[in-house]
Enzyme design. Structure first.
Site, PDB file in Angstrom:
ATOM      1  N   THR A  32       0.845  -1.175  -0.109  1.00 28.92           N
ATOM      2  CA  THR A  32       0.003   0.158   0.007  1.00 28.92           C
ATOM      3  C   THR A  32       0.711   1.208   0.004  1.00 28.92           C
ATOM      4  OG1 THR A  32      -1.543   1.362   1.434  1.00 28.92           O
ATOM      5  CG2 THR A  32      -0.579  -0.298   2.465  1.00 28.92           C
TER       6      THR A  32
ATOM      7  N   ARG B 167       1.530  33.124  -3.059  1.00 29.73           N
ATOM      8  CA  ARG B 167       0.137  32.637  -2.729  1.00 29.73           C
ATOM      9  C   ARG B 167       0.440  31.555  -1.705  1.00 29.73           C
ATOM     10  NH1 ARG B 167      -0.739  30.947  -8.851  1.00 29.73           N
ATOM     11  NH2 ARG B 167      -2.316  32.756  -9.473  1.00 29.73           N
TER      12      ARG B 167
ATOM     13  N   GLN C 221       0.065   9.543  -7.186  1.00 30.49           N
ATOM     14  CA  GLN C 221       0.931   9.019  -6.354  1.00 30.49           C
ATOM     15  C   GLN C 221       1.196   7.539  -6.382  1.00 30.49           C
ATOM     16  OE1 GLN C 221      -0.156  11.196  -2.346  1.00 30.49           O
ATOM     17  NE2 GLN C 221      -1.524  11.409  -3.858  1.00 30.49           N
TER      18      GLN C 221
ATOM     19  N   ASP D  72       0.092   3.881   1.229  1.00 27.06           N
ATOM     20  CA  ASP D  72      -0.262   4.517   2.432  1.00 27.06           C
ATOM     21  C   ASP D  72       0.595   3.993   3.899  1.00 27.06           C
ATOM     22  OD1 ASP D  72      -2.263   5.651   1.255  1.00 27.06           O
ATOM     23  OD2 ASP D  72      -3.982   4.722   2.424  1.00 27.06           O
TER      24      ASP D  72
HETATM   25  O1  F6P Z   1      -5.602   2.537  -0.074  1.00 25.55           O
HETATM   26  C1  F6P Z   1      -4.611   3.383  -0.648  1.00 25.55           C
HETATM   27  C2  F6P Z   1      -5.421   4.604  -0.967  1.00 25.55           C
HETATM   28  O2  F6P Z   1      -4.610   5.114  -1.836  1.00 25.55           O
HETATM   29  C3  F6P Z   1      -5.986   5.357  -0.077  1.00 25.55           C
HETATM   30  O3  F6P Z   1      -4.894   6.488   0.255  1.00 25.55           O
HETATM   31  C4  F6P Z   1      -6.887   6.113  -0.980  1.00 25.55           C
HETATM   32  O4  F6P Z   1      -8.126   6.683  -0.158  1.00 25.55           O
HETATM   33  C5  F6P Z   1      -7.263   5.122  -1.765  1.00 25.55           C
HETATM   34  O5  F6P Z   1      -6.329   4.286  -2.060  1.00 25.55           O
HETATM   35  C6  F6P Z   1      -8.105   5.668  -3.113  1.00 25.55           C
HETATM   36  O6  F6P Z   1      -8.358   4.490  -3.907  1.00 25.55           O
HETATM   37  P1  F6P Z   1      -9.152   4.519  -5.055  1.00 25.55           P
HETATM   38  O7  F6P Z   1      -9.258   5.780  -5.792  1.00 25.55           O
HETATM   39  O8  F6P Z   1      -8.502   3.249  -6.092  1.00 25.55           O
HETATM   40  O9  F6P Z   1     -10.607   3.847  -4.519  1.00 25.55           O
END
Ligand code: F6P
Length: 343
Positions: free
Chosen positions: A127, A164, A275, A129
Site C-alpha cells: 500500500t 500565494r 501518487q 499508505d
Molecule cells: O489504499 C490506498 C489509497 O491510496 C488511499 O489512500 C485512498 O483513499 C485510496 O487508496 C483511493 O483508492 P481508489 O481511488 O482506487 O478508490
C-alpha cells in the site's frame, strides 16, 4: 505444485516486481507452475485466470500497475463467495495462493487461511499508505513519497512567484505517512495528518507568519485529515465493497477557509492517483523483489497463513492476522518532531 497469484485493492508501484520475483524463483529454483488470477479476489471468485510463466513476467520489473489487474472485490460479501473461491481453486488445481494486497485484501486471506476454510495463503503487504502493521514499510510508499516531494518542490517556486498559499492534498485515509514524509522532505510549512485533528485558526496563523517573512506557505494535508470541529471531507457518499467511503476534498475546503480568514489567495493541488502510478523507485523495486522471493520460500516451506514483512533489513514471516489486526498510524512524537518547521 501449482501456485496462484493475485493483486488486490488500490494498485501501487512495485506489484509487478513482486510477481516477477515469485515466478522467477518459483520456476527456476522449485519447478513450480503458476496461474494468475485477474483483478484481485474477483479472479478466484469468478474463475478468471491469466497464464503466468517466465515470458509473462519478462520486462515488468520497472513497470507500474499490475499485469494481473486489481479490484476491491470482497468475496466474503458475495453470495456463496467462499464456496465459489474454494471450488475455483480446486478446479484450477491450485495448491497455494499468494495474495498481494493491503488491509482489506489480506483481511480476506486471513479469513480464508484459518482452519475453517483451510486455503493455503501467503500474504505480501502493499500500500502506498504504509499503514499495515507488522511491517516496517510496504512497497509503493517510497515511490509515492518521492512523487509528492517532487510536487512540493515544484509548488514552492510557483507559490513564491505569486505569493500565494498552496495546499497540497496527498493520499492517506487513516494514516499520515505520505503527508509526514513528503512534507518533511519538501519543506512544507504545515503538515496535517488524519491522526491529529487540526485547528484552522492555527493553520491560518502559520500561513500568515510565513507571508510576514515574505515566503509563500505550502500546506500538505492528507485526504483523511479532519478539522477539530468538523468531520472528514468526502468526495461523495459512495462506499466500496469493503465499506470505505471515497475521500478527497479537504484540500479545497482548507484553501477556501484560508482565503476567507486571512484574505490571502490560496489554491489547491490534489495529487490523487499520480501518487500510485508509474515506475517504482529503486527502494520499492528492491523491497518488492525481496518480498516476492521470500513469499515463494514460505510456499515451499508450507508456512501458510503468514505474511512476509520487513523488520529492519530482514524479511520475516508474521501471522496474517497480526498484519491486519490494527492500522499502523503516525506516532504523536514523530508528528511533534516535524512541528518545528510549521509556520
Ligand atoms: O489504499 C490506498 C489509497 O491510496 C488511499 O489512500 C485512498 O483513499 C485510496 O487508496 C483511493 O483508492 P481508489 O481511488 O482506487 O478508490
Amino acid at each position: 505444485m501449482r501456485v496462484g497469484v493475485l493483486t488486490g485493492g488500490g494498485d501501487c508501484p512495485g506489484l509487478n516486481a513482486v510477481i516477477r520475483a515469485i515466478v522467477r524463483k518459483g520456476v527456476q529454483e522449485y519447478d513450480y507452475d503458476f496461474i494468475g488470477f485477474r483483478d484481485g479476489w474477483r479472479g478466484p471468485l469468478e474463475g478468471d485466470t491469466v497464464p503466468l510463466d517466465i515470458p509473462a513476467v519478462r520486462g515488468i520489473l520497472p513497470r507500474g500497475g499490475t499485469i494481473l489487474g486489481s479490484s476491491r472485490t470482497n468475496p466474503l460479501k458475495a453470495e456463496n463467495g467462499i464456496r465459489r473461491v474454494k471450488e475455483n481453486l480446486a478446479e484450477f488445481e491450485v495448491d497455494a495462493l499468494i495474495v498481494i494486497g493491503g488491509e482489506d485484501t489480506l483481511g480476506v486471506a486471513t479469513t480464508l487461511a484459518d482452519d475453517e476454510y483451510g486455503i493455503n495463503c501467503v500474504g505480501v503487504p502493499k500500500t502506498i499508505d504504509n499503514d499495515l502493521s507488522a511491517t516496517d514499510y510496504t512497497f509503493g510508499f517510497d515511490t509515492a513519497v518521492n512523487i509528492a516531494t517532487e510536487a512540493i518542490d515544484r509548488l514552492h517556486t510557483t507559490a513564491e512567484s505569486h505569493m500565494r498559499a498552496l495546499v497540497v492534498e496527498v493520499m492517506g485515509r487513516h494514516a499520515g505517512w505520505i503527508a509526514l514524509h513528503s512534507g518533511l522532505a519538501g519543506g512544507a510549512n504545515v503538515i496535517l495528518i488524519p491522526e491529529q485533528r487540526f485547528d484552522v485558526d492555527q493553520v491560518c496563523a502559520w500561513v500568515e507568519s510565513r507571508f510576514k517573512i515574505r515566503y509563500a506557505p505550502i500546506v500538505v494535508v492528507a485526504e483523511g485529515a479532519m478539522p477539530k470541529d468538523g468531520d472528514v471531507v468526502l468526495k461523495d457518499g459512495t462506499l466500496d465493497s469493503f465499506g470505505h467511503v471515497r475521500l478527497s476534498g479537504v484540500g479545497e475546503w482548507l484553501a477556501k477557509e484560508i482565503e476567507k480568514r486571512t484574505g490571502k489567495e490560496a489554491r489547491t493541488t490534489v495529487l490523487g492517483h499520480i501518487q500510485r502510478g508509474g515506475t517504482p523507485s529503486a527502494f520499492d523495486r528492491w523491497l518488492a523483489t525481496r518480498f516476492g522471493l521470500h513469499a515463494i520460500d514460505a510456499v515451499r516451506d508450507g508456512d501458510f497463513g503468514k505474511m512476509v514483512a520487513l523488520r529492519g533489513t530482514d524479511i520475516v514471516r508474521v501471522p496474517l492476522a497480526a498484519a491486519t489486526a490494527h492500522i499502523k498510524t503516525v506516532d504523536p512524537s514523530l508528528y511533534a518532531e516535524a512541528s518545528v518547521f510549521f509556520g
